[in-house]
Structures are given as structure tokens and as C-alpha cells.
Design an enzyme around this catalytic site. Structure first.
Site, PDB file in Angstrom:
ATOM      1  N   SER A 143       0.765  -1.204  -0.215  1.00 27.19           N
ATOM      2  CA  SER A 143       0.059   0.112  -0.079  1.00 27.19           C
ATOM      3  C   SER A 143       0.910   1.311  -0.020  1.00 27.19           C
ATOM      4  O   SER A 143       1.618   1.510  -0.999  1.00 27.19           O
ATOM      5  CB  SER A 143      -0.957  -0.042   1.077  1.00 27.19           C
ATOM      6  OG  SER A 143      -1.992   0.845   1.159  1.00 27.19           O
ATOM      7  N   ASP A 297     -10.228  -3.789  -5.026  1.00 34.60           N
ATOM      8  CA  ASP A 297      -9.179  -2.744  -4.466  1.00 34.60           C
ATOM      9  C   ASP A 297      -8.995  -1.324  -5.301  1.00 34.60           C
ATOM     10  O   ASP A 297      -8.881  -1.483  -6.439  1.00 34.60           O
ATOM     11  CB  ASP A 297      -7.601  -3.292  -4.243  1.00 34.60           C
ATOM     12  CG  ASP A 297      -6.837  -2.565  -3.594  1.00 34.60           C
ATOM     13  OD1 ASP A 297      -7.059  -1.208  -3.144  1.00 34.60           O
ATOM     14  OD2 ASP A 297      -5.587  -2.781  -3.547  1.00 34.60           O
ATOM     15  N   HIS A 327      -7.912  -5.209  -0.748  1.00 38.55           N
ATOM     16  CA  HIS A 327      -6.752  -4.291  -0.190  1.00 38.55           C
ATOM     17  C   HIS A 327      -6.257  -5.109   1.342  1.00 38.55           C
ATOM     18  O   HIS A 327      -7.137  -5.032   1.834  1.00 38.55           O
ATOM     19  CB  HIS A 327      -6.967  -3.010  -0.055  1.00 38.55           C
ATOM     20  CG  HIS A 327      -5.783  -2.154   0.067  1.00 38.55           C
ATOM     21  ND1 HIS A 327      -5.033  -1.724  -0.844  1.00 38.55           N
ATOM     22  CD2 HIS A 327      -5.368  -1.615   1.211  1.00 38.55           C
ATOM     23  CE1 HIS A 327      -3.913  -1.132  -0.203  1.00 38.55           C
ATOM     24  NE2 HIS A 327      -4.217  -0.736   0.983  1.00 38.55           N
TER      25      HIS A 327
END
Length: 357
Positions: A143, A297, A327
Site C-alpha cells: 500500500s 481494491d 486490499h
């Protein structure tokens, strides 16, 4: 968090950080790995050292946690488990970095912290101290940490002071650009857990500026600086997404915002904040990449576009797209958030690293 902020009790991110506190575990060594909290180049890190006798020089992984540049900690249970498995299964020294968070620290503080640690670790005497092979070091992150890993790899490729070269970069559902927040993945997954569009916009805006005006402009995708025109082809999803990933969506050029945006929010145009904005000559110098994207995501298309751009620049890329994933899935590897999906994806990541690092 929203209610507490509206009532003036605490900042939104302070509320979310309570999740981090609940998840923290102490640095506890086990039969396979010695774990300690220390500092490198003045930045806090959690260090994982394999306990078995080395057969030779070891691999090393510099890992940057996710959390939208605002949350997260190397000591969170999920990250601790991932780092332990990396260290044990790869026989690798793992340096998990606790960079500064926004607010109060905004771009480029996070990048500066992880870059400082990486550059320090890549010194020949530091590598030798930890028994690390200078030809087998990689950066990795998920991320926001994937964003930082990509940015560090780019910067290192141009840093004449660094003699050791990265062997690989591992980017797990990375956030890579903030110019166009109306990608198909943002449309498809606007309200899906664990990362909604509104939360991702909040993360980007907190990272880049203390001004609420940026978040408001991002919500309508009208935050494009006029100076960004030449960069738009680099983030045009209709050019870079794999066939079928854009589905029936139609590309819309982001609206140019009010004058002065580039001056007020310079991170919007800076590859250290948005690695997808790097030109092809810079990308050509990068090491092989593993990029994980997840179907459900908002950041799916960032990673897919970067895979396309790296391939076009001649960089070897393994793009693993998980059609059943969301995610953050890689850290879902322990009770009460343990999923077969998390174990499968982490196994895929470690398998690639075993072969390519």
C-alpha cells in the site's frame, strides 16, 4: 473516528491509530529469528535476524509498512508475522522501518526516513556487519509502503553515492499516483472494504497537505495542476491497463483545478510521492519487480499501470493479479483475521522472492 473529529475530540487519524495500538506486539525472538527494536540512521526499525548458522552471505529485505502514510507500525501483529516469515523462509535479514507518519509529518518526511535507512543499510560496512550479500538486497512494501518502496528504488538508481544496487523491488497493492483518482478501480471499489475511495483520498490529502481544500478537490477529481498536462499520458489508464481491466469504463481526462495547485501541493507532481510519474529513462534503470494487485481494491489500477510502464521500459516484471482478493489481504495470516487467501498470497510473494532475490 469521524464522530470524534466532528465533536472536536481528536483528529480523524488519531482515532484510526487506536487500531494500530491494539495490534502492537513486542519484539519477541523465537527459535528461528532474533527480533529487536533499534535505530538505523536515526530512524526506528524492527530488525529480524535468522538464528541458524549462515551457509554464506544472506539476502536482505528492507520492508515499509502500509497505512496511508498516516497509520501502521512495524510492530503490528500482521507485519511482525510477515517479517518473521520473510526472515525465516528466505534466510534473510529483514529491516522493517517505522517512518514518521502524517499528521504531523507530511511528504517528504516518510520518503526521507525510508530512503535514509535504505542508503545507510547499503553501505559496505553495514552489509558486512549483518552478513548480507550486497548483490541480494531488495525493497518491499504494501500500500503506502509499496509507494515508498517504488520511490526508493527510483531514487537509488540515480544516487551516485550508493555503490550496491537493488536486486529486486516487491510492491504489494501500491499507491502510485494522485493525479487521477477516477480510475476504473476507484469507480468499481469506491465503497468496498478495507480501503474505500473516500479513505484513500483522505490518506493522499493528509500525506501531501494540511489543507482540507485538497481533499475536497480530490473528491471531484478536480485537483489537477495546469503544469501536469505533459504527465497525463503516464497515468492514462486507457493506455496502460491490461486488456479487459478497464471493462466498460470510458476514460475521462481529469479536470484542471484552480491556479497555483502545483505550488501549494508540490507532491502531486513529484515522483517521490507519485512514482508512476517517473519518465521512461528513469524507469529503465530499475531492478526486476514483483507487483501484486487485487481485484477488489481502489489501488488495483495503480499497480497494473506501473507493471505496464515498467515492461515498456524493458524492466522484468511479474504482475500477479488476484481476482478474489481485497486490499491488505497479505497481512490476514493470523487469528482473528486469518484467511486462506492471506496465506496463499504471502506464499506467492515469498516464492517469487525465493527465486529472484
Amino acid at each position: 473516528s469521524e464522530a470524534a473529529e466532528l465533536l472536536g475530540l481528536m483528529h480523524y487519524m488519531d482515532g484510526l491509530r487506536l487500531i494500530t495500538v491494539v495490534e502492537l506486539v513486542p519484539p519477541t525472538s523465537d527459535d528461528n529469528v532474533t527480533v529487536s527494536d533499534t535505530e538505523l540512521s536515526g530512524v526506528p526499525v524492527r530488525l529480524y535476524l535468522p538464528r541458524r548458522a549462515p551457509a554464506g552471505l544472506r539476502r536482505a529485505v528492507l520492508y515499509f509498512h502500509g497505512g496511508g502514510w498516516c497509520l501502521g507500525d512495524a510492530g503490528m501483529h500482521g507485519y511482525d508475522l510477515v517479517s518473521r516469515r520473510m526472515s525465516n523462509e528466505l534466510d534473510a535479514v529483514v529491516v522493517s522501518v517505522n517512518y514518521r507518519l502524517a499528521p504531523p509529518h507530511r511528504f517528504p518526511a516518510q520518503f526521507e526516513d525510508v530512503y535514509s535507512v535504505t542508503k545507510f543499510f547499503l553501505q559496505s560496512q553495514v552489509l558486512a556487519q549483518h552478513g548480507v550479500d550486497p548483490a541480494r538486497v531488495c525493497v518491499a512494501g504494501d500500500s503506502a509502503g509499496g509507494n515508498l518502496a517504488a520511490a526508493v528504488a527510483q531514487q537509488l538508481s540515480e544516487d551516485a553515492e550508493v555503490k550496491a544496487k537493488l536486486k529486486a523491488q516487491v510492491l504489494l497493492y501500491p499507491a502510485l499516483q494522485a493525479l487521477d483518482l477516477d480510475l476504473p478501480s476507484y469507480r468499481d471499489n469506491a465503497h468496498k472494504p478495507l480501503l474505500s475511495r473516500s479513505l484513500m483520498l483522505r490518506f493522499w490529502s493528509e500525506y501531501l497537505s494540511p489543507e482540507p481544500a485538497l481533499r475536497e478537490a480530490m473528491a471531484s477529481n478536480s485537483h489537477l495542476p495546469a503544469e501536469a498536462g505533459p504527465l497525463l499520458p503516464l497515468v492514462n489508464w486507457s493506455l496502460w491497463l491490461p486488456p479487459g481491466m478497464g471493462r466498460a469504463h470510458t476514460y475521462r481526462t481529469p479536470a484542471v483545478g484552480e491556479p497555483g495547485l502545483a505550488r501549494r501541493y508540490p507532491g502531486l507532481l513529484d515522483p517521490r510521492a507519485c512514482p508512476l510519474l517517473a519518465g521512461e529513462p528513469r524507469l529503465r534503470r530499475l531492478p526486476p519487480a514483483f507487483i501484486l494487485t487485487c481485484e477488489h481494491d481502489v489501488l488495483r489500477d495503480d499497480g497494473a499501470m506501473y507493471a505496464g510502464r515498467l515492461r515498456a521500459a524493458g524492466v522484468p516484471v511479474t504482475h500477479h493479479h488476484a481476482s478474489d482478493a481485497f486490499h491488505g489481504a497479505v497481512t490476514f495470516v493470523s487469528w482473528p483475521l486469518e484467511l486462506a487467501l492471506g496465506h496463499r498470497l504471502l506464499g506467492t510473494v515469498l516464492g517469487w522472492m525465493q527465486e529472484n532475490l
